[in-house]
Design an enzyme around this catalytic site. Structure first.
Site, mmCIF file in Angstrom:
data_model
loop_
_atom_site.group_PDB
_atom_site.id
_atom_site.type_symbol
_atom_site.label_atom_id
_atom_site.label_comp_id
_atom_site.label_asym_id
_atom_site.label_seq_id
_atom_site.Cartn_x
_atom_site.Cartn_y
_atom_site.Cartn_z
ATOM 1 N N LYS A 144 -149.360 -46.640 4.511
ATOM 2 C CA LYS A 144 -148.088 -47.040 4.770
ATOM 3 C C LYS A 144 -147.433 -47.452 5.985
ATOM 4 O O LYS A 144 -148.721 -47.846 6.770
ATOM 5 C CB LYS A 144 -147.473 -45.567 5.457
ATOM 6 C CG LYS A 144 -146.396 -45.943 5.570
ATOM 7 C CD LYS A 144 -145.367 -44.831 7.139
ATOM 8 C CE LYS A 144 -144.555 -44.466 7.949
ATOM 9 N NZ LYS A 144 -143.564 -43.512 8.788
ATOM 10 N N ASP B 178 -140.393 -49.533 13.468
ATOM 11 C CA ASP B 178 -139.651 -48.573 12.627
ATOM 12 C C ASP B 178 -138.194 -47.829 13.445
ATOM 13 O O ASP B 178 -138.908 -47.185 14.661
ATOM 14 C CB ASP B 178 -140.153 -47.044 12.134
ATOM 15 C CG ASP B 178 -139.246 -45.606 11.691
ATOM 16 O OD1 ASP B 178 -138.171 -46.000 11.224
ATOM 17 O OD2 ASP B 178 -139.950 -44.722 11.628
ATOM 18 N N LYS C 275 -133.637 -44.151 16.113
ATOM 19 C CA LYS C 275 -134.207 -43.263 17.305
ATOM 20 C C LYS C 275 -134.234 -43.507 18.617
ATOM 21 O O LYS C 275 -133.254 -44.169 18.738
ATOM 22 C CB LYS C 275 -136.081 -43.770 17.424
ATOM 23 C CG LYS C 275 -136.358 -43.301 15.584
ATOM 24 C CD LYS C 275 -138.079 -43.843 15.871
ATOM 25 C CE LYS C 275 -138.532 -43.614 14.617
ATOM 26 N NZ LYS C 275 -139.492 -42.659 14.216
ATOM 27 N N ASP D 91 -146.160 -48.119 13.250
ATOM 28 C CA ASP D 91 -145.893 -47.127 11.969
ATOM 29 C C ASP D 91 -146.700 -47.447 11.006
ATOM 30 O O ASP D 91 -145.975 -47.807 9.455
ATOM 31 C CB ASP D 91 -144.280 -47.198 12.127
ATOM 32 C CG ASP D 91 -143.669 -45.698 10.944
ATOM 33 O OD1 ASP D 91 -144.598 -44.624 11.302
ATOM 34 O OD2 ASP D 91 -142.557 -45.902 10.270
ATOM 35 N N ASP E 268 -134.257 -42.318 9.462
ATOM 36 C CA ASP E 268 -135.668 -41.459 9.732
ATOM 37 C C ASP E 268 -136.916 -41.014 8.796
ATOM 38 O O ASP E 268 -138.329 -41.286 10.010
ATOM 39 C CB ASP E 268 -135.608 -41.106 10.322
ATOM 40 C CG ASP E 268 -136.688 -41.705 11.916
ATOM 41 O OD1 ASP E 268 -137.268 -42.653 12.399
ATOM 42 O OD2 ASP E 268 -136.607 -40.943 13.264
ATOM 43 N N GLU F 66 -138.371 -41.824 6.270
ATOM 44 C CA GLU F 66 -138.416 -43.075 5.208
ATOM 45 C C GLU F 66 -140.176 -43.457 4.851
ATOM 46 O O GLU F 66 -139.774 -44.174 4.046
ATOM 47 C CB GLU F 66 -138.426 -44.439 6.253
ATOM 48 C CG GLU F 66 -139.464 -45.807 7.445
ATOM 49 C CD GLU F 66 -139.572 -44.794 8.304
ATOM 50 O OE1 GLU F 66 -140.744 -44.993 8.345
ATOM 51 O OE2 GLU F 66 -139.032 -43.688 8.496
ATOM 52 N N ARG G 88 -141.567 -41.214 3.341
ATOM 53 C CA ARG G 88 -142.508 -40.855 2.209
ATOM 54 C C ARG G 88 -141.461 -41.707 1.234
ATOM 55 O O ARG G 88 -141.901 -41.494 -0.193
ATOM 56 C CB ARG G 88 -141.693 -39.359 2.109
ATOM 57 C CG ARG G 88 -140.368 -39.173 2.543
ATOM 58 C CD ARG G 88 -139.720 -37.682 3.632
ATOM 59 N NE ARG G 88 -140.497 -37.739 4.799
ATOM 60 C CZ ARG G 88 -139.863 -36.652 5.046
ATOM 61 N NH1 ARG G 88 -139.868 -35.775 5.033
ATOM 62 N NH2 ARG G 88 -140.794 -36.783 6.761
#
Length: 492
Positions: free
Chosen positions: A260, A265, A272, A283, A342, A344, A346
């Site tokens: 990933k 993010d 967030k 991230d 959030d 995201e 997956r």
């Protein structure tokens, strides 16, 4: 950095610093060094200045000797590989502060065998000299060479091979750390793609490596609508990075690593909190670890086939951004109700897992800073692992133990999978407030039914916060140990 092994007489060796792992009782080579230093070590023990306790470091300076200083490293009470690595890292950090150009490590008092010790030493030396600013400016570290001394003449070649392996792992970790530490305005999806393209140009003797970059149009043709939904809110173009390392016969099924890489993010529309949001540049550490592994593979040319897939994008809010309640159709044809933008990671991984099937993989492992829940469960010590194949999980757990990069297994039970039910799609992208790491794994498992698969949630281990904030390079050691063992089994 030059690493060599020696079994020559200690009195004939020269170095700026000598590192001596020892307990409070001096034995064998420690006695020799003590006599050579006019009993400076035994004097430090007698005075209580050095107790020999696990991980204690004491620097003794000299003048008029072939060694300018002795760095004592306590070994009493070391009981596992994590403690050994922590102790060695402490000694390497002390060595780095001395600004020595050459070092002599007295081996044989740590780890389960001399080769394991030599490997950890080389890895720790390389990671200890890492400095974000110096690496960005391509400055060379002060330390230029290290000799690993052992009285086992028959092991010299094996020790040097072990150090080569450890040094390569350390280099891979440093690449992952540097990419993770770069600010998000520099380390964009395009920047990661450029790094991969550079790796793909490496000239190898026994192996080969190539890189392919898929742009938005390519992903649209593949119906990667889940991945693309995350990129909708960003002006930065998404990239699907594919690196193909071939060190074995072309007929050998590859291990596919999916990392990933959300280069920043914000949470998207599900924004967030502002506090600590700067750390969301990390991230992309899953993708960075894949690039780190590929760097190490290039150095070592292991006889194994590995494909690295890195979905890279930002997750930002704008007028085009995906909204809570939107439904998208993934590459697999399964539909997803996005309840929280959030969650995201997956969404970009699921299309990448579907894409991974085209390589007819032996095994697929995804690596992601996926959930805050894993930090609540395991803290900053172990990464979480979930898998649809228990032998694969066992192998990764063992590799984590051997590399001092531990993981802890969580279940993939149907009761958790049921939490992903949606009234409007095949599944929701979150499972509610409970068991967040497990429901994220259950989500991904729906896209990995056709092969052996494991998911590593490294949200707690990929970086540290506070005064020493920075990327750690994990889980490069775990992944490399797994690949090393697998390559040895394949070549037998």
């Amino acid at each position: 950095m030059k690493f060599t092994a020696s079994c020559a007489e200690l009195s004939g060796l020269k170095a700026d610093s000598l590192i001596l792992p020892t307990g409070s009782t001096l034995e064998n080579s420690a006695n020799t060094v003590d006599q050579w230093s006019n009993n400076a070590i035994s004097t430090a023990i007698a005075s209580g200045e050095f107790t020999g306790k696990s991980g204690q470091v004491l620097v003794l300076n000299f003048s008029g000797l072939t060694i300018q200083r002795i760095i004592l490293l306590g070994t009493d009470g070391l009981s596992n590989q994590r403690q050994v690595k922590k102790a060695i890292s402490a000694a390497c950090s002390a060595l780095n502060k001395t600004k020595s150009k050459s070092a002599l490590w007295i081996g044989g008092n740590l780890a389960e065998n001399i080769q394991a010790e030599a490997s950890i030493v080389a890895q720790s030396i390389n990671t200890s000299v890492y400095n974000y600013k110096k690496q960005a400016e391509k400055e060379k570290p002060n330390l230029e060479s290290l000799v690993f001394w052992s009285d086992l003449q028959s092991e010299t070649s094996a020790i040097e091979n072990a150090m080569s392996y450890g040094a390569a792992v350390g280099d891979g970790m440093n690449i992952a750390r540097q990419l993770g530490n770069l600010p998000a305005n520099i380390c964009t999806p395009s920047h990661l793609a450029d790094q991969a393209i550079s790796l793909g140009k490496a000239k190898l003797n026994k192996a080969s490596i190539s890189t392919e970059i898929l742009d938005r149009a390519d992903m649209q043709k593949l119906n990667m609508n889940s991945l693309l939904s995350v990129a909708e809110g960003s002006d930065e173009p998404p990239k699907l990075i594919v690196i193909n390392y071939q060190g074995a016969d072309a007929k050998t099924k590859p291990v596919v690593l999916v990392g990933k890489a959300v280069t920043f993010d914000s949470g998207g529309i599900s924004l967030k909190p502002g506090r600590g949001m700067d750390e969301m540049k990390y991230d992309m550490c899953g993708g960075a670890s894949v690039l780190g592994v590929m760097t190490a593979l290039i150095e070592l040319e292991l006889p194994i086939n590995v494909v690295g897939i890195i979905p890279a994008t930002e997750n930002m809010p704008n007028g085009r951004a995906t909204k809570p309640g939107d439904v998208v159709t993934s590459m697999s044809g399964q539909t997803i109700e996005i309840l929280n933008t959030d969650a995201e990671g997956r969404l970009i991984l699921c299309d990448s897992l579907t894409y991974a099937a085209k390589f007819n993989p032996d095994t697929v492992i995804d690596i992601a800073t996926l959930t805050g829940a894993v930090i609540s469960a395991l803290g900053k010590v172990a990464s979480g692992i979930l898998s649809n194949d228990q032998q694969l999980a066992n192998d990764l757990i063992e590799s984590g133990t051997q590399s001092a990069d531990p993981v802890w297994q969580l279940p993939l039970w149907e009761e958790y999978d049921d939490l992903l039910k949606s009234n409007f799609a095949d599944m929701a992208n979150i499972g509610g407030p409970q068991a967040g790491t497990i429901t994220a794994g259950c989500f991904l498992a729906r896209y990995a039914k056709d092969y052996k698969w494991a998911h590593l949630d490294v949200a707690g281990t990929a970086w540290i916060s506070g005064a020493n904030k920075g990327a750690t390079g994990r889980p490069v050691p775990l992944l490399m140990e797994y690949l090393r063992q697998k390559s040895e089994v394949s070549s037998d």
